[in-house]
Design a protein around this motif. Structure first.
Motif, PDB file in Angstrom:
ATOM      1  N   VAL A 175      22.194  23.411  35.003  1.00  0.00           N
ATOM      2  CA  VAL A 175      23.020  22.443  35.721  1.00  0.00           C
ATOM      3  C   VAL A 175      24.470  22.770  35.365  1.00  0.00           C
ATOM      4  CG1 VAL A 175      23.603  20.009  36.030  1.00  0.00           C
ATOM      5  CG2 VAL A 175      21.220  20.686  35.647  1.00  0.00           C
ATOM      6  N   TYR A 176      25.274  23.038  36.380  1.00  0.00           N
ATOM      7  CA  TYR A 176      26.659  23.442  36.148  1.00  0.00           C
ATOM      8  C   TYR A 176      27.606  22.259  36.285  1.00  0.00           C
ATOM      9  CZ  TYR A 176      24.994  28.251  36.730  1.00  0.00           C
ATOM     10  OH  TYR A 176      24.320  29.444  36.603  1.00  0.00           O
ATOM     11  N   GLY A 177      28.659  22.278  35.481  1.00  0.00           N
ATOM     12  CA  GLY A 177      29.716  21.297  35.609  1.00  0.00           C
ATOM     13  C   GLY A 177      30.711  21.703  36.680  1.00  0.00           C
ATOM     14  N   GLU A 178      31.859  21.069  36.672  1.00  0.00           N
ATOM     15  CA  GLU A 178      32.880  21.325  37.680  1.00  0.00           C
ATOM     16  C   GLU A 178      33.405  22.753  37.569  1.00  0.00           C
ATOM     17  OE1 GLU A 178      37.362  19.665  38.908  1.00  0.00           O
ATOM     18  OE2 GLU A 178      36.244  18.804  37.222  1.00  0.00           O
ATOM     19  N   SER A 179      33.611  23.386  38.719  1.00  0.00           N
ATOM     20  CA  SER A 179      34.190  24.721  38.745  1.00  0.00           C
ATOM     21  C   SER A 179      35.686  24.636  38.455  1.00  0.00           C
ATOM     22  CB  SER A 179      33.952  25.361  40.120  1.00  0.00           C
ATOM     23  OG  SER A 179      34.587  26.610  40.208  1.00  0.00           O
ATOM     24  N   MET A 180      36.156  25.452  37.490  1.00  0.00           N
ATOM     25  CA  MET A 180      37.546  25.433  37.070  1.00  0.00           C
ATOM     26  C   MET A 180      38.147  26.831  37.228  1.00  0.00           C
ATOM     27  SD  MET A 180      38.057  22.282  35.785  1.00  0.00           S
ATOM     28  CE  MET A 180      39.370  22.401  34.578  1.00  0.00           C
ATOM     29  N   ARG A 181      39.427  26.880  37.616  1.00  0.00           N
ATOM     30  CA  ARG A 181      40.102  28.171  37.779  1.00  0.00           C
ATOM     31  C   ARG A 181      40.633  28.647  36.435  1.00  0.00           C
ATOM     32  NH1 ARG A 181      45.338  30.127  40.013  1.00  0.00           N
ATOM     33  NH2 ARG A 181      44.907  32.244  40.746  1.00  0.00           N
ATOM     34  N   LEU A 182      40.530  29.957  36.201  1.00  0.00           N
ATOM     35  CA  LEU A 182      41.120  30.596  35.030  1.00  0.00           C
ATOM     36  C   LEU A 182      42.246  31.495  35.541  1.00  0.00           C
ATOM     37  CD1 LEU A 182      40.971  30.954  31.967  1.00  0.00           C
ATOM     38  CD2 LEU A 182      39.366  32.838  32.319  1.00  0.00           C
ATOM     39  N   PRO A 183      43.478  30.992  35.566  1.00  0.00           N
ATOM     40  CA  PRO A 183      44.587  31.736  36.188  1.00  0.00           C
ATOM     41  C   PRO A 183      45.028  32.922  35.331  1.00  0.00           C
ATOM     42  CG  PRO A 183      45.411  29.749  35.150  1.00  0.00           C
ATOM     43  CD  PRO A 183      43.915  29.705  35.010  1.00  0.00           C
ATOM     44  N   GLY A 184      45.817  33.802  35.937  1.00  0.00           N
ATOM     45  CA  GLY A 184      46.385  34.920  35.198  1.00  0.00           C
ATOM     46  C   GLY A 184      45.427  36.063  34.954  1.00  0.00           C
ATOM     47  N   ALA A 185      44.499  36.302  35.873  1.00  0.00           N
ATOM     48  CA  ALA A 185      43.545  37.403  35.706  1.00  0.00           C
ATOM     49  C   ALA A 185      44.278  38.740  35.758  1.00  0.00           C
ATOM     50  CB  ALA A 185      42.481  37.347  36.787  1.00  0.00           C
ATOM     51  N   VAL A 186      44.019  39.593  34.778  1.00  0.00           N
ATOM     52  CA  VAL A 186      44.646  40.911  34.716  1.00  0.00           C
ATOM     53  C   VAL A 186      43.632  42.006  35.039  1.00  0.00           C
ATOM     54  CG1 VAL A 186      45.848  42.572  33.230  1.00  0.00           C
ATOM     55  CG2 VAL A 186      46.331  40.118  33.019  1.00  0.00           C
ATOM     56  N   SER A 187      42.499  41.996  34.376  1.00  0.00           N
ATOM     57  CA  SER A 187      41.484  43.016  34.628  1.00  0.00           C
ATOM     58  C   SER A 187      40.114  42.514  34.198  1.00  0.00           C
ATOM     59  CB  SER A 187      41.813  44.321  33.891  1.00  0.00           C
ATOM     60  OG  SER A 187      41.708  44.150  32.491  1.00  0.00           O
ATOM     61  N   LEU A 188      39.090  43.100  34.795  1.00  0.00           N
ATOM     62  CA  LEU A 188      37.699  42.802  34.444  1.00  0.00           C
ATOM     63  C   LEU A 188      36.940  44.114  34.430  1.00  0.00           C
ATOM     64  CD1 LEU A 188      35.308  40.808  33.976  1.00  0.00           C
ATOM     65  CD2 LEU A 188      35.014  40.787  36.450  1.00  0.00           C
ATOM     66  N   SER A 189      36.281  44.388  33.335  1.00  0.00           N
ATOM     67  CA  SER A 189      35.487  45.607  33.219  1.00  0.00           C
ATOM     68  C   SER A 189      34.182  45.270  32.532  1.00  0.00           C
ATOM     69  CB  SER A 189      36.248  46.672  32.417  1.00  0.00           C
ATOM     70  OG  SER A 189      35.446  47.829  32.232  1.00  0.00           O
ATOM     71  N   ILE A 190      33.081  45.326  33.275  1.00  0.00           N
ATOM     72  CA  ILE A 190      31.771  45.021  32.710  1.00  0.00           C
ATOM     73  C   ILE A 190      30.814  46.166  33.028  1.00  0.00           C
ATOM     74  CG2 ILE A 190      31.998  42.503  32.672  1.00  0.00           C
ATOM     75  CD1 ILE A 190      30.504  42.421  35.319  1.00  0.00           C
ATOM     76  N   ASP A 191      30.021  46.524  32.049  1.00  0.00           N
ATOM     77  CA  ASP A 191      29.054  47.609  32.198  1.00  0.00           C
ATOM     78  C   ASP A 191      27.641  47.050  32.218  1.00  0.00           C
ATOM     79  OD1 ASP A 191      31.032  49.624  32.115  1.00  0.00           O
ATOM     80  OD2 ASP A 191      31.067  49.514  29.917  1.00  0.00           O
ATOM     81  N   ALA A 192      26.796  47.686  33.010  1.00  0.00           N
ATOM     82  CA  ALA A 192      25.396  47.279  33.087  1.00  0.00           C
ATOM     83  C   ALA A 192      24.687  47.579  31.774  1.00  0.00           C
ATOM     84  CB  ALA A 192      24.701  47.996  34.239  1.00  0.00           C
TER      85      ALA A 192
END
Length: 212
Positions: A42-59
């Motif tokens: 069960v998820y709570g309220e969706s919130m924004r995380l401002p200031g995104a610079v980069s995302l790097s995820i590996d499988a």
């Protein structure tokens, strides 16, 4: 039908770039079956995380071959989710308290204790494309505390960012990740950040007119 095809084709990307619209939704509790085994979050309220610079995820997880009859008899798929880093300008107070387990005291000071328990959450974000932005959701994430660093100001100012190390695992239902594509309907796309997307994998049925 031709209009539908043209509309979808207009959203088909050839490339992707950029990162924006990072949102998170805390898992507030788990649904359970009759035996008490966790099933769906069960998820709570969706919130924004401002200031995104980069995302790097590996499988995580590699396929393993099972050999028999002098050949690869069966391939075992090991999907262990993803691991990587999310770099942002600054971690928000809401994320620090709700997800990292820090405490906002009565004087408005963020306090970190060694007994803090991080919470699981869904992470939503989008990459830009040459035709349409591709929206993603990772259903069950945990994040580590960012490092604390800075340096004296010189002739030029170098902005110091904060990096969260992410681990994205599967839900008990097996769900790990979802993303939009050229076939995603408009309503689903526009409402992507209101709540982590719940897949509809039911078989599609068609009706035919009875002959008179």
């Amino acid at each position: 039908m031709k209009w539908r095809f043209d509309f979808m084709a207009n959203k088909r990307n050839k490339v992707k770039f950029g990162l924006s619209n990072v949102h998170w939704a805390k898992i507030t509790q788990w649904g359970a079956d009759a035996d008490g085994t966790p099933t769906v979050p069960v998820y709570g309220e969706s919130m924004r995380l401002p200031g995104a610079v980069s995302l790097s995820i590996d499988a995580n997880g590699e396929n393993e071959n099972f050999y028999a009859d002098d050949s690869v008899y069966y391939v075992i798929n090991n999907n262990s989710g993803y691991e990587g880093d999310l770099e942002v300008a600054l971690v928000t107070t809401e994320f620090a308290t709700e997800i990292l387990g820090e405490i906002l005291d009565n004087n408005g000071v963020l306090v970190e204790k060694n007994t803090a328990e991080p919470s699981q959450f869904a992470l939503m974000f989008e990459f830009s494309g040459d035709k349409h932005k591709i929206r993603h959701v990772l259903y069950c994430c945990t994040a580590s505390r960012p490092a604390t660093e800075g340096q004296t100001k010189e002739d030029s100012t170098e902005v110091k960012t904060e990096t969260l190390t992410l681990t994205a695992s599967a839900l008990p239902t097996g769900l790990v990740k979802a993303k939009t594509c050229e076939a995603t309907d408009e309503s689903t796309y526009n409402n992507w950040y209101k709540m982590p997307y719940n897949p509809d994998t039911t078989a599609k049925t068609t009706t035919t007119k009875a002959s008179s």
